[in-house]
Design an enzyme around this catalytic site. Structure first.
Site, short mmCIF file in Angstrom:
data_model
loop_
_atom_site.label_atom_id
_atom_site.label_comp_id
_atom_site.label_asym_id
_atom_site.label_seq_id
_atom_site.Cartn_x
_atom_site.Cartn_y
_atom_site.Cartn_z
N TYR A 29 -15.30 2.80 6.97
CA TYR A 29 -14.26 2.32 6.06
C TYR A 29 -13.74 0.94 6.51
CZ TYR A 29 -13.10 6.99 4.03
OH TYR A 29 -13.10 8.19 3.38
N GLU A 85 -14.20 -2.71 4.63
CA GLU A 85 -12.98 -3.26 4.02
C GLU A 85 -12.67 -4.65 4.58
OE1 GLU A 85 -10.68 0.84 2.69
OE2 GLU A 85 -9.95 -0.18 4.47
N GLU A 97 -14.84 4.95 -19.19
CA GLU A 97 -15.38 5.75 -20.30
C GLU A 97 -16.83 6.15 -20.04
OE1 GLU A 97 -16.03 3.77 -24.21
OE2 GLU A 97 -15.55 1.93 -23.14
N CYS A 146 -0.51 3.83 9.09
CA CYS A 146 -0.61 3.53 7.66
C CYS A 146 0.29 2.35 7.27
CB CYS A 146 -0.25 4.76 6.84
SG CYS A 146 -0.12 4.43 5.09
#
Ligand code: NDP
Length: 459
Positions: free
Chosen positions: A179, A183, A441, A43
């Site tokens: 992923y 990316e 929203e 990480c």
């Protein structure tokens, strides 16, 4: 005199190992951690953190285009790859140092070197000798999987090398549809590299909601990534001009760099697990129960080496649950249900809960709420669309899935995950007043059920 040198020996100083070691040491236990590379693990050193810096760096080209539509003139903007790498490496070194200090402050000892078990209580560490421990935690993570029998595979790099390329390539072929592939496609495309993304499946990001998958592919293509689906490498040839990728469908693509993002495998090699009697799953991960305990009574494993959900925060929670259970006498099993995740593609994705397809399988009847719209930021120019989708189980009226593709989707999904984890119903969700003007929203204002074409809607 104590029977063993340590109460706990942790192998691997990544996210899961460090969390477990610190908490255990803070309980008063005698703890040591072995790390063969740098403290921080995938990480911090070669994953999420440097990747996010690369995402930030690469997004500027897109922001510059948007800025022009607002009246800015940005002439002569240039990117300095060498400068960026230097700054990135400084920050990574700082963070790794913090991890080291946190371990030391908690009272854990650090041993630099590859550790291997010679039996269930004995650990041999390169350059640091042999130690014994009452309990052992394996937290060695994973590493990129590279194909072994593909002609020319040795010319390809993995994500490990992508963080240290001496030069930014002009052209890159990225293989994979997970992923890491999407990316890095966004990163290199944003930095001005000509990107071809090649994936064997019908669409990228298998396992994600199908609308999310097709939306992302469309948006990546709009930004200039060439996406080749249903194809995979047959060979890579080195040529005078660079590399030629030859694909199963007969296509050939020239590039300067080929990057394989074909998944990661648990890092168990050379750990001596056989000597300690630790069993693996049929996929080669350390087999554990819900408390992260292996079949050997004094050995546990957390994080990617167990191949459950391979995400940093999950490894941290597994490490914490292990320490709570074993060193604080508070039995705790991490709940792997409804874990949200973000994909830092461009545009990014935030996703929690079930995809529509999985919900149809698990719940039977589901209602879908879906909005596709141009984010307000692009009102003056730009063709980008965002996608927001809710999946509702008709029987319980609970929101069982929330999926967003668009600016700030990863930030939004953290909040949505709280409500979904708590079992929010669609009525409760809708009772929440909108925050205006935002993209988020839309999530609380979708009232009309969406009927996909082919399921009753007239085109
Ligand atoms: P993924 O497992 O996500 O994706 C692997 C990709 O490679 C899939 O598209 C798969 O195709 C393809 N593939 C596998 N084998 C082959 C093969 N032999 N030939 C051609 N294609 C192949 O792996 P990643 O390496 O992208 O990421 C590893 C893990 O790391 C992720 O699952 C995730 O848990 C974690 N991660 C999380 C991030 C985040 O949270 N943002 C970022 C980066 C990594 P198919 O779908 O057909 O199987």
């Amino acid at each position: 005199m104590a029977k063993y040198d340590y109460d706990l020996f942790v192998i691997g100083a990544g996210s899961g190992g460090v969390r477990a070691a610190r908490l255990a040491a803070m309980s008063g236990a005698r703890v040591a951690v072995a790390e063969e590379h740098r403290v921080g693990g995938t990480c911090v050193i070669r994953g999420c953190v440097p990747k996010k810096f690369m995402v930030y760096a690469s997004e500027f080209s897109h922001h510059f285009k948007t800025a022009k539509s607002y009246g800015w003139s940005i002439e002569g903007a240039k990117f300095d790859w060498a400068y960026f790498l230097e700054e990135k490496d400084k920050e990574i070194a700082r963070l790794s140092g913090i991890y080291v200090r946190n371990l030391q402050n908690a009272g854990a000892e650090l041993a630099h070197g590859k550790a291997r078990l010679t039996d269930a209580h004995t650990i041999e560490i390169d350059k640091a000798g042999t130690k014994t421990a009452d309990k052992i935690l394996i937290a060695t993570g994973g590493r990129p999987w590279m194909p072994k029998n593909l002609p020319g595979a040795e010319f390809a790099i993995s994500s490990n090398e992508a963080f240290h390329l001496t030069e930014l390539p002009k052209r890159i072929v990225i293989a994979g549809g997970g992923y890491i592939a999407v990316e890095f496609a966004g990163i290199f495309n944003g930095l001005g590299v000509d990107v071809t993304l090649v994936h064997r499946g019908p669409n990228v990001l298998r396992g994600f909601d199908d609308d999310v998958r097709s939306h992302l592919t469309e948006e990546m293509e709009k930004r200039g990534v060439k996406v080749m689906l249903g194809a995979q490498h047959a060979a890579i040839d080195k040529t005078a001009g660079g590399l030629t990728s030859r694909f199963s469908d007969g296509h050939e693509v020239e590039s300067d760099v080929v990057m394989f993002c074909l998944g990661r495998e648990p890092y168990v090699e050379g750990l001596g697990l056989e000597a300690a009697g630790v069993k693996l799953t049929d996929k080669g991960a350390v087999a554990v129960d819900e408390y992260s305990k292996t079949n050997v009574a004094n050995i546990w494993a957390v994080g990617d080496v167990t191949d459950r959900i391979n995400l940093t925060p999950v490894a941290i929670r597994e490490g914490q649950a292990f320490a709570e259970t074993v060193f604080y006498d508070r039995p705790m099993a991490f709940d792997h249900e409804t874990v949200a995740s973000a994909v830092f593609s461009q545009p990014p994705i935030g996703s929690v809960g079930l995809s529509e397809a999985d919900a149809r399988k698990q719940c039977g009847k589901v209602d879908i709420y879906l909005a596709r719209l141009k984010p307000m930021k692009y009102a003056f120019g730009g063709d980008e669309r965002s996608l927001l989708k809710l999946v509702v189980d008709c029987a319980t009226e609970k929101v069982v899935g929330c999926h967003v593709v668009g600016p700030d989707a990863p930030e939004m999904i953290q909040m949505a995950a709280i409500a979904i984890k708590m079992g929010v119903t669609k009525t409760q969700w809708d009772a929440t007043c909108a925050v205006h003007p935002t993209l988020a929203e839309e999530l609380v204002t979708m009232r009309e059920k969406y009927v996909p074409l082919g399921l009753g809607q007239v085109a």
